[in-house]
Design a protein around this motif. Structure first.
Motif, mmCIF file in Angstrom:
data_model
loop_
_atom_site.group_PDB
_atom_site.id
_atom_site.type_symbol
_atom_site.label_atom_id
_atom_site.label_comp_id
_atom_site.label_asym_id
_atom_site.label_seq_id
_atom_site.Cartn_x
_atom_site.Cartn_y
_atom_site.Cartn_z
ATOM 1 N N PHE A 141 43.161 15.432 -24.363
ATOM 2 C CA PHE A 141 43.666 15.681 -25.715
ATOM 3 C C PHE A 141 43.859 14.365 -26.478
ATOM 4 O O PHE A 141 43.673 14.315 -27.699
ATOM 5 C CB PHE A 141 44.981 16.456 -25.673
ATOM 6 N N ILE A 142 44.236 13.290 -25.776
ATOM 7 C CA ILE A 142 44.362 11.989 -26.430
ATOM 8 C C ILE A 142 42.993 11.519 -26.926
ATOM 9 O O ILE A 142 42.868 10.975 -28.027
ATOM 10 C CB ILE A 142 44.982 10.957 -25.467
ATOM 11 N N LEU A 143 41.936 11.734 -26.117
ATOM 12 C CA LEU A 143 40.572 11.380 -26.535
ATOM 13 C C LEU A 143 40.174 12.173 -27.775
ATOM 14 O O LEU A 143 39.595 11.621 -28.718
ATOM 15 C CB LEU A 143 39.592 11.630 -25.392
ATOM 16 N N LYS A 144 40.483 13.455 -27.773
ATOM 17 C CA LYS A 144 40.175 14.294 -28.940
ATOM 18 C C LYS A 144 40.905 13.778 -30.179
ATOM 19 O O LYS A 144 40.319 13.635 -31.261
ATOM 20 C CB LYS A 144 40.578 15.734 -28.651
ATOM 21 N N GLY A 145 42.192 13.462 -30.033
ATOM 22 C CA GLY A 145 42.958 12.955 -31.163
ATOM 23 C C GLY A 145 42.477 11.597 -31.624
ATOM 24 O O GLY A 145 42.437 11.320 -32.827
ATOM 25 N N ALA A 146 42.086 10.723 -30.680
ATOM 26 C CA ALA A 146 41.598 9.393 -31.048
ATOM 27 C C ALA A 146 40.298 9.497 -31.834
ATOM 28 O O ALA A 146 40.085 8.768 -32.806
ATOM 29 C CB ALA A 146 41.396 8.545 -29.799
ATOM 30 N N ALA A 147 39.409 10.406 -31.405
ATOM 31 C CA ALA A 147 38.136 10.571 -32.108
ATOM 32 C C ALA A 147 38.362 11.014 -33.551
ATOM 33 O O ALA A 147 37.770 10.471 -34.488
ATOM 34 C CB ALA A 147 37.261 11.581 -31.363
ATOM 35 N N ILE A 148 39.234 11.992 -33.735
ATOM 36 C CA ILE A 148 39.500 12.492 -35.087
ATOM 37 C C ILE A 148 40.290 11.459 -35.888
ATOM 38 O O ILE A 148 40.037 11.236 -37.076
ATOM 39 C CB ILE A 148 40.262 13.828 -35.025
ATOM 40 N N GLY A 149 41.249 10.793 -35.225
ATOM 41 C CA GLY A 149 42.085 9.828 -35.921
ATOM 42 C C GLY A 149 41.327 8.601 -36.394
ATOM 43 O O GLY A 149 41.694 7.996 -37.407
ATOM 44 N N LYS A 150 40.275 8.199 -35.676
ATOM 45 C CA LYS A 150 39.509 7.015 -36.065
ATOM 46 C C LYS A 150 38.499 7.323 -37.172
ATOM 47 O O LYS A 150 37.889 6.408 -37.729
ATOM 48 C CB LYS A 150 38.763 6.442 -34.856
ATOM 49 N N SER A 151 38.304 8.602 -37.479
ATOM 50 C CA SER A 151 37.359 8.984 -38.531
ATOM 51 C C SER A 151 38.098 9.107 -39.867
ATOM 52 O O SER A 151 39.301 8.873 -39.952
ATOM 53 C CB SER A 151 36.691 10.309 -38.178
ATOM 54 N N ARG A 152 37.368 9.519 -40.897
ATOM 55 C CA ARG A 152 37.977 9.736 -42.208
ATOM 56 C C ARG A 152 38.380 11.195 -42.394
ATOM 57 O O ARG A 152 38.585 11.641 -43.517
ATOM 58 C CB ARG A 152 37.002 9.332 -43.314
ATOM 59 N N ALA A 153 38.517 11.919 -41.274
ATOM 60 C CA ALA A 153 38.862 13.342 -41.374
ATOM 61 C C ALA A 153 40.215 13.539 -42.036
ATOM 62 O O ALA A 153 40.406 14.478 -42.812
ATOM 63 C CB ALA A 153 38.855 13.987 -39.982
ATOM 64 N N GLY A 154 41.183 12.644 -41.749
ATOM 65 C CA GLY A 154 42.509 12.779 -42.346
ATOM 66 C C GLY A 154 42.460 12.649 -43.860
ATOM 67 O O GLY A 154 43.058 13.455 -44.578
ATOM 68 N N LYS A 155 41.736 11.659 -44.360
ATOM 69 C CA LYS A 155 41.630 11.465 -45.801
ATOM 70 C C LYS A 155 40.907 12.635 -46.456
ATOM 71 O O LYS A 155 41.315 13.140 -47.505
ATOM 72 C CB LYS A 155 40.889 10.167 -46.109
ATOM 73 N N ASP A 156 39.814 13.095 -45.825
ATOM 74 C CA ASP A 156 39.065 14.221 -46.396
ATOM 75 C C ASP A 156 39.909 15.487 -46.419
ATOM 76 O O ASP A 156 39.854 16.268 -47.375
ATOM 77 C CB ASP A 156 37.783 14.458 -45.598
ATOM 78 N N LEU A 157 40.690 15.708 -45.364
ATOM 79 C CA LEU A 157 41.548 16.891 -45.307
ATOM 80 C C LEU A 157 42.597 16.837 -46.412
ATOM 81 O O LEU A 157 42.827 17.830 -47.127
ATOM 82 C CB LEU A 157 42.224 16.962 -43.935
ATOM 83 N N TYR A 158 43.219 15.690 -46.585
ATOM 84 C CA TYR A 158 44.230 15.524 -47.626
ATOM 85 C C TYR A 158 43.619 15.716 -49.015
ATOM 86 O O TYR A 158 44.183 16.415 -49.866
ATOM 87 C CB TYR A 158 44.871 14.146 -47.499
ATOM 88 N N ASP A 159 42.465 15.103 -49.252
ATOM 89 C CA ASP A 159 41.816 15.224 -50.564
ATOM 90 C C ASP A 159 41.467 16.677 -50.875
ATOM 91 O O ASP A 159 41.637 17.143 -52.012
ATOM 92 C CB ASP A 159 40.551 14.366 -50.613
ATOM 93 N N ALA A 160 40.953 17.391 -49.872
ATOM 94 C CA ALA A 160 40.576 18.790 -50.084
ATOM 95 C C ALA A 160 41.795 19.639 -50.442
ATOM 96 O O ALA A 160 41.755 20.461 -51.368
ATOM 97 C CB ALA A 160 39.882 19.338 -48.845
ATOM 98 N N LEU A 161 42.894 19.446 -49.707
ATOM 99 C CA LEU A 161 44.102 20.222 -49.988
ATOM 100 C C LEU A 161 44.667 19.875 -51.363
ATOM 101 O O LEU A 161 45.167 20.753 -52.077
ATOM 102 C CB LEU A 161 45.147 19.952 -48.899
ATOM 103 N N HIS A 162 44.573 18.610 -51.741
ATOM 104 C CA HIS A 162 45.079 18.197 -53.051
ATOM 105 C C HIS A 162 44.325 18.898 -54.175
ATOM 106 O O HIS A 162 44.924 19.367 -55.150
ATOM 107 C CB HIS A 162 44.962 16.677 -53.194
ATOM 108 N N THR A 163 43.015 19.006 -54.052
ATOM 109 C CA THR A 163 42.238 19.643 -55.122
ATOM 110 C C THR A 163 42.570 21.130 -55.254
ATOM 111 O O THR A 163 42.473 21.694 -56.351
ATOM 112 C CB THR A 163 40.730 19.487 -54.872
ATOM 113 N N TRP A 164 42.979 21.759 -54.166
ATOM 114 C CA TRP A 164 43.281 23.194 -54.209
ATOM 115 C C TRP A 164 44.736 23.477 -54.567
ATOM 116 O O TRP A 164 45.058 24.582 -55.015
ATOM 117 C CB TRP A 164 42.939 23.838 -52.871
ATOM 118 N N LEU A 165 45.624 22.523 -54.358
ATOM 119 C CA LEU A 165 47.056 22.771 -54.573
ATOM 120 C C LEU A 165 47.611 22.023 -55.778
ATOM 121 O O LEU A 165 48.829 22.025 -55.994
ATOM 122 C CB LEU A 165 47.850 22.345 -53.323
ATOM 123 N N HIS A 166 46.754 21.410 -56.598
ATOM 124 C CA HIS A 166 47.246 20.541 -57.661
ATOM 125 C C HIS A 166 48.027 21.285 -58.741
ATOM 126 O O HIS A 166 48.826 20.693 -59.459
ATOM 127 C CB HIS A 166 46.077 19.781 -58.306
#
Length: 447
Positions: free
Chosen positions: A67-92
């Protein structure tokens, strides 16, 4: 020496070792080894390596590095920024929608990565600058991300719940399911506070503008077209499908927790390779280095904590302490309150991993005798330990935020997190009054 004297000496030696600055794993292992040499048969020292190995040779603990490997892979990518941006556009359009988007992004990212620091770093690096640009006060922006990051130890795949399952000998599947209801409860509480706080800051900015002062950025209203909102989804949906697939595989009985963790890690690596092109050695090296470093550190703490608990049990310290608590005949809720206050106090200087493994032999027997469901208590304990991640003096998430937003003073970050500590305490009271919030889903699935 009697058991009480040995127990007091054991606890005192532990505090001295911890406050001396020795790393936690070596402090606990060192104290346990010294007491084995002094109070246990000489031959027991020869079994230290065997005891630690046997404790770590658990199929449940195998899920941790995966699970740490899974989290590290996602955490090192831009998935967090993309997820935040997507939610912002829908909840603005929602009042305080930017803050709500941060909370939801933290919750979803925590469920994908299973790590509080990774969640704070991934969401905070994009969310905090955007909130400050839009006029949110620095402390509010920092506190929102720090509190949202704590969901990483409550929502599956929580490393803390995995360790609790081992220490309490409870079903990991039931614990993961039990964490979902309280996780949603905290998301609702945090989002509600974000909306109320935004209204307060919006009203203050409006009053300033009406009085002829500068018009704050918080008064500006964004607008996104349907095309822009749909365009934000393609990079986010694969990770949400990964989250859904892992949950279906785990709770549907298709795969064991360790198999699910391995599958999730492989799929996460494939997703970042396909979506972000992260397949070169330079991209993968920090992921595997981070995984090895965090896994090694965590497993060392687990092994030494289990050795510490073994010695405590052999010397009858844990049994004596549990019997003493039972002999006091405290009321059910007084016992629970005392245990949770103890967890809060330990959270001032110990990480959740050590708190669980050190206290489980003492607190779980009285709680079981008092009639508490240990699965329910596991998620309540996780919520209380979440407080330790954002309250001083050693709240981990506070220092993560201070690192990614160094221009926000540490005092502002701490004051920004305190309302969320109160909200977590409110959440514990709600879970105590309505335990079905945590237990209805595991009871529905497992009976």
């Amino acid at each position: 020496m009697n058991t009480l004297q040995i127990g007091l000496l054991y606890g005192g030696a532990t505090l001295v070792a911890l406050f001396s600055g020795i790393p936690i794993a070596f402090a606990l292992g060192g104290v346990a080894t010294v007491f084995m040499m002094v109070f246990m048969p000489a031959a027991s020292v020869d079994t230290i390596a065997q005891n630690v190995y046997e404790e770590l040779a658990s199929i449940t603990l195998l899920t941790i590095p995966l699970f740490i490997l899974k989290g590290a892979a996602i955490g090192k990518s831009r998935a967090g920024k993309d997820l935040y941006d997507a939610l912002h556009t829908w909840l603005h359009r929602i009042p305080g929608g930017l803050g709500v988007a941060v909370v939801l992004a933290c919750g979803l990212f925590a469920a994908m990565a299973g790590s509080s620091p990774a969640t704070c770093s991934a969401i905070g690096s994009s969310g905090i600058p955007e909130m400050r640009r839009r006029g949110y006060s620095p402390g509010f922006a920092a506190g929102l991300v720090a509190a949202g990051g704590t969901l990483g130890i409550l929502l599956p795949p929580s490393i803390v719940l995995i360790l609790y399952a081992v220490a309490a000998e409870q079903s990991l599947g039931r614990l993961f399911l039990a964490g979902l209801g309280p996780g949603v409860l905290l998301v609702v509480l945090f989002s509600g506070y974000a909306m109320l706080r935004w209204r307060s800051e919006y009203a203050a900015a409006m009053a300033t503008a009406v009085a002829g002062g500068e018009r704050g950025e918080i008064l500006r209203i964004d607008s996104y077209t349907l095309r822009q909102r749909l365009a934000a989804l393609p990079r986010v949906l694969p990770f949400l499908l990964l989250l859904l697939g892992v949950m279906v595989a785990l709770y549907g009985g298709i795969a064991t927790p360790s198999e699910t963790a391995g599958l999730g890690a492989v799929l996460a690596l494939l997703l970042i390779a396909v979506i972000y092109g992260a397949w070169h050695l330079s991209d993968l090296k920090p992921i595997f280095q981070g995984t090895l470093g965090e896994s090694g550190m965590l497993l060392m703490i687990i092994g030494m904590s289990l050795l510490y608990s073994y010695v405590m049990s052999y010397l009858h310290i844990s049994q004596g302490a549990a019997a003493w608590i039972v002999a006091l005949h405290p009321s059910k809720w007084l016992l629970l309150a005392a245990v949770l206050v103890l967890v809060v106090m330990l959270g001032f200087f110990l990480p959740p991993v050590s708190i669980i493994l050190m206290t489980a032999p003492i607190i779980l027997p009285p709680l079981r005798m008092a009639g508490f469901d240990l699965v329910w208590f596991g998620v309540v304990m996780a919520v209380v330990m979440e407080m330790g991640l954002i309250h001083p003096p050693v709240g981990l998430n506070i220092f993560v935020i201070n690192r990614i937003a160094p221009d926000i003073g540490l005092g502002a970050v701490i004051w920004g997190t305190l309302p969320f500590v109160v909200l977590m305490a409110v959440g514990v009271v709600i879970l105590s009054a309505f335990p079905e919030i945590a237990m209805w889903l595991p009871n529905l699935i497992y009976g």
